[in-house]
Design a protein around this motif. Structure first.
Motif, PDB file in Angstrom:
ATOM      1  N   TYR A 163      -1.806   0.639  -4.765  1.00  0.00           N
ATOM      2  CA  TYR A 163      -2.470  -0.099  -5.839  1.00  0.00           C
ATOM      3  C   TYR A 163      -3.012  -1.412  -5.275  1.00  0.00           C
ATOM      4  O   TYR A 163      -2.316  -2.157  -4.585  1.00  0.00           O
ATOM      5  CB  TYR A 163      -1.492  -0.376  -6.978  1.00  0.00           C
ATOM      6  CG  TYR A 163      -2.153  -0.831  -8.259  1.00  0.00           C
ATOM      7  CD1 TYR A 163      -2.422   0.076  -9.277  1.00  0.00           C
ATOM      8  CD2 TYR A 163      -2.515  -2.161  -8.441  1.00  0.00           C
ATOM      9  CE1 TYR A 163      -3.028  -0.339 -10.463  1.00  0.00           C
ATOM     10  CE2 TYR A 163      -3.127  -2.584  -9.610  1.00  0.00           C
ATOM     11  CZ  TYR A 163      -3.390  -1.672 -10.615  1.00  0.00           C
ATOM     12  OH  TYR A 163      -3.998  -2.090 -11.784  1.00  0.00           O
ATOM     13  N   ASP A 164      -4.282  -1.675  -5.579  1.00  0.00           N
ATOM     14  CA  ASP A 164      -4.982  -2.856  -5.064  1.00  0.00           C
ATOM     15  C   ASP A 164      -5.033  -2.886  -3.540  1.00  0.00           C
ATOM     16  O   ASP A 164      -5.263  -3.943  -2.934  1.00  0.00           O
ATOM     17  CB  ASP A 164      -4.349  -4.159  -5.573  1.00  0.00           C
ATOM     18  CG  ASP A 164      -4.809  -4.517  -6.976  1.00  0.00           C
ATOM     19  OD1 ASP A 164      -5.861  -4.002  -7.408  1.00  0.00           O
ATOM     20  OD2 ASP A 164      -4.123  -5.312  -7.641  1.00  0.00           O
ATOM     21  N   SER A 165      -4.773  -1.731  -2.912  1.00  0.00           N
ATOM     22  CA  SER A 165      -4.797  -1.607  -1.441  1.00  0.00           C
ATOM     23  C   SER A 165      -3.787  -2.538  -0.762  1.00  0.00           C
ATOM     24  O   SER A 165      -4.000  -2.960   0.380  1.00  0.00           O
ATOM     25  CB  SER A 165      -6.212  -1.875  -0.905  1.00  0.00           C
ATOM     26  OG  SER A 165      -7.128  -0.953  -1.441  1.00  0.00           O
ATOM     27  N   LEU A 166      -2.679  -2.833  -1.452  1.00  0.00           N
ATOM     28  CA  LEU A 166      -1.641  -3.706  -0.911  1.00  0.00           C
ATOM     29  C   LEU A 166      -0.414  -2.881  -0.524  1.00  0.00           C
ATOM     30  O   LEU A 166       0.147  -2.157  -1.354  1.00  0.00           O
ATOM     31  CB  LEU A 166      -1.239  -4.769  -1.937  1.00  0.00           C
ATOM     32  CG  LEU A 166      -2.329  -5.761  -2.363  1.00  0.00           C
ATOM     33  CD1 LEU A 166      -1.808  -6.672  -3.475  1.00  0.00           C
ATOM     34  CD2 LEU A 166      -2.787  -6.590  -1.167  1.00  0.00           C
ATOM     35  N   ASN A 167       0.018  -3.001   0.735  1.00  0.00           N
ATOM     36  CA  ASN A 167       1.170  -2.237   1.202  1.00  0.00           C
ATOM     37  C   ASN A 167       2.423  -2.532   0.386  1.00  0.00           C
ATOM     38  O   ASN A 167       3.263  -1.652   0.181  1.00  0.00           O
ATOM     39  CB  ASN A 167       1.432  -2.538   2.683  1.00  0.00           C
ATOM     40  CG  ASN A 167       0.372  -1.929   3.588  1.00  0.00           C
ATOM     41  OD1 ASN A 167      -0.261  -0.933   3.244  1.00  0.00           O
ATOM     42  ND2 ASN A 167       0.174  -2.535   4.750  1.00  0.00           N
TER      43      ASN A 167
END
Length: 218
Positions: free
Chosen positions: A63-67
């Motif tokens: 999600y949101d490209s956050l690890n």
């Protein structure tokens, strides 16, 4: 004679201990593909992951490209990748699996399966997680319409949304013209309440979470 008796007692004690240990219900599963460990829970004759799948595939995303969001909420998958994302001996839940859960949940479908202190919704204090699924409001990726004042028209866009208030899971079912079946949990999306839904979607654009399930060993 006393030594032999002592040895026999020790062997019997160890045997009983090992039998008791092996009969304890399993509470964790380690995915051999990447060595990630998941908490699991038995509900009826099924074993469920208590956490969203976080196995990396070609097009899955955080999600949101956050690890950090993958670490907490798991990855979001397209329908095609979700079909083969679960580890060996595990699978996507079927409509019957979810229906059985709904029977156990009764009218409060969210409160008995959601993780406490994680939801930004009304009546969040009523969440008790009695069934132990610990579902998180992981959000989803949708194709959304928004109105552009600059262009004076509605524009279709792909966006992350609903983190903190809802989540959706892919279900293994026959696809129809109305789209793949999925399980929405949380705040309503328009007229759709929590539950199983079909509605027109783009299977390779929409990305939902995955909870794997397997049969309990007899």
């Amino acid at each position: 004679m006393i030594k032999i008796y002592t040895i026999l007692v020790l062997l019997l004690t160890m045997t009983l201990f090992l039998i008791g240990f092996t009969n304890k219900p399993k509470t964790e599963f380690t995915d051999p593909r990447d060595n990630q460990t998941y908490k699991i829970v038995q509900i009826g004759n099924k074993m469920w992951l208590k956490e969203n799948l976080n196995f990396r595939t070609n097009t899955s995303i955080c999600y949101d490209s956050l690890n950090a969001n993958c670490d907490k909420y798991g990855r979001l998958y397209s329908y095609s990748e979700a079909q083969r994302a679960c580890p060996e001996f595990w699978r996507l839940p079927t409509q019957q699996d979810v229906d059985e859960l709904h029977e156990r949940m009764g009218s409060n479908k969210l409160f008995k399966i959601a993780a406490p202190d994680e939801w930004e919704i009304k009546k969040a204090k009523k969440i008790k997680n009695e069934l132990g699924l610990s579902i998180l409001p992981a959000g989803r990726i949708d194709s959304l319409l928004f109105y552009s004042k600059e262009e004076n028209k509605w524009i279709d866009t792909v966006a992350f949304h609903q983190l903190g208030i809802a989540t959706s899971f892919w279900i293994n079912a026959i696809e129809t013209s109305e789209g793949p079946l999925h399980w929405h949990v949380g705040e309503p999306i328009g007229p759709r309440e929590s539950g199983l839904h079909r509605h027109p979607i783009f299977p390779d654009i929409h990305k939902f979470s995955v909870r794997c399930v397997c049969e309990v060993e007899k």
